[in-house]
Design a protein around this motif. Sequence first.
Motif: not given
Lengths: 295, 295
Positions: A102-103, A106-107, A121-125, A197, A219-221, A223, B123, B125, B217-218, B220, B223-224, B228, B231
Motif C-alpha cells: 500500500l505504501a 499498489w496505489p 475501494l475499502e482497504l484493510v491493512v 509477525d 512500529c506497525p506503520s 511510513e 508503538l 497505531v 474510498h477507505l 487506513p 503513506e498509502g 492514493l 495516483s
Amino acid sequence: MLDYKLLAALAAVVEQGGFERAANILGLSQSAVSQRVKLLEARIGQPVLVRATPPAPTEIGRRLLNHVQQVRLLERDLTRQVPALDDAVPERLRLAINADSLATWWPSAVSGFCTHQNVLLELVVEDQEVGLKRMRAGEVAGCVCAAERPVAGANSVALGAMPYLAVASPAFMARCFFDGINETLLPQAPAVVFGEDDQLQHRYLAELGITGSFAYHLCPSSEGFVRLLESGLGWGMVPELQVRDELAQGKLVELIPGRAIHVPLYWHYWRNGGRLLIGLTQHLRREAQAALVPL
Amino acid sequence: MLDYKLLAALAAVVEQGGFERAANILGLSQSAVSQRVKLLEARIGQPVLVRATPPAPTEIGRRLLNHVQQVRLLERDLTRQVPALDDAVPERLRLAINADSLATWWPSAVSGFCTHQNVLLELVVEDQEVGLKRMRAGEVAGCVCAAERPVAGANSVALGAMPYLAVASPAFMARCFFDGINETLLPQAPAVVFGEDDQLQHRYLAELGITGSFAYHLCPSSEGFVRLLESGLGWGMVPELQVRDELAQGKLVELIPGRAIHVPLYWHYWRNGGRLLIGLTQHLRREAQAALVPL
C-alpha cells in the motif's frame, strides 16, 4: 432461497465491526439487526456470531459470509447485463493489502482501474503473513499477501517479489557499528520491527549466522518505520521501492550493500467473484510486472 | 501485597494479544499462563478477561492492568536508585500514537530521547479519536491523540495543532472539478477516508455547506493515503507536514488554497508514571513546539 435480509445483517455486523455501525449502514435500528442475526441462528440451529468486541463469525458464520461475498459479485455481473437493475451506486470492493504494498506499488497500480470501473475501494491493512485470514473469514473479496496457497473457493496468482534491504541512518551506523558490521555489534544494535509477525529482521540476522535474541522497537506503520530509521532510532528491513530517494540522498544507507531479502507477493481472489475480480486480476498481473521483481 | 506473577500473566495476555504469545514472552507453557489468569479470577471472584480473539480485559481487568503499568514505571525509578536491581535490559515503553503523527513529526521528536535513555519503543497505531481507549485499558503508558480530557489517573498536556489540507492530484482536479469546486461536483468526486472514525473529510464538506453523503474510498494507512491521492483516485485531508514536497513539486494541489482544518494534539501519560514519563513529557513539549502550530 436463503433469506438474504438475514445474511446481509450478519455481513454488515462483521464488516462494520459492531451492531450499531451495521444498523447505521443498513438504515435499521440496532435491535432490528440483532433480531435478524438471531433469526438466522434460530433457522440454522447454530450460532453464527461470537458476541465479542468486535463481533467475530463462527465457523458456520464464516461460510455464510463467503457465500454473501460471492453472491454480491455475481449480482454485479447481472446488473451489467440487466442495466435496469443497477441503482448507479458505485461498487464497493473490500480488499486486504499488506502495508508495504500500500505504501509503494499498489496505489498507482489500481487507481486507473477503480476510476474506470466506478469502484470504491475499502482497504484493510494486514501484515502479509495474516491477510489470508480475512479471505477465509469472508470479509474481503481479494488479498495481496506473501502466502501462495489459496483458501477454499479462491485462486491465487503470483505477482512478483519485493526486495527488502537492511538500512539505517549514517549517524546510527557510526554510533552502533563503529567497529564494522559484525556478530558482536549486530545483535546489540536496536532494530525496528513492524509487528510481532514481522520476521524479516530475524531472517536477515539468521542468514548472517546470528540466531539469538536482539533488541528491537515495534512500529506497525510503513511510513513511521522509514521515518524512525531516518531519525537514527534503529536499523530495519524496508522495501527497496520505498527508500530509493532516501538511499540516493544518503539519508539512509545499506548495512551490507547489495544484500536483499525477496518477499514473494500473491494475489488471492474468489473463484466465483465475477467479471470485476477477473478484470482486476488481469490488471494487477500487468501492473505488478512493471513494479515487482519476477519470482 | 498482590500476587504479581498472576498480574504479569494477565498483562502479557492482553499486551501480546493471546495466551500463546504471552507464554512465549514469559517463558512459560500456555497452560501455566492460563492457570495463573484463572487463579487471579478465583481470588477476585470475578472474570478479568473476555476470552475473545484477541482477549480483552473486563472492567476489573482494566483496573488491574492500569495498576501493573504504574508499578512497572515505579520499578524503573527504583532501579535507578538501587542500580544492583537493574538487569541492564533496556526499558520497553508502550505508547499509542495516531498514524499521522507517526508519519510526520513523531520519529525525529523521540529518537534522541529513546537512544539516550536506552528505551525500546513499542508503538501502537490508533486513530486520534480512539487512542485513549488504550490508556483506559492500561495497555499503554502514554498516548498522542486529539482528545484533551485525560482518563482517571492520567494527565494530558497540549502539544499543538496539525493543520490538514484538502488535496488531490492535478489529473483528479481536471477530471472531477472541470467546472470548478462547487456544491454539485464536490459530493460526487470520490474522497479517500482513513477509516470510519475519520471525520475530517465530512468536516471540510460541512464547512462548505455540504452535509449529505458522499462517495469515498477507505484506506487506513498514512503513506498509502497520500500515494492514493497522488495516483488520482480521490481527494482527501492530509497533514500539511506530510505533503510539503508533493505540493512544492505540483504532484498534489489544494482543492481551495489556504483552507485548512487544525487538529489539536494532546499527550496523555500516567500521573504516577515515574521519571521516565516525566522526562519524555518535557522532551515532547519542546519538540512539538517546533513541529506543530500553537493551539
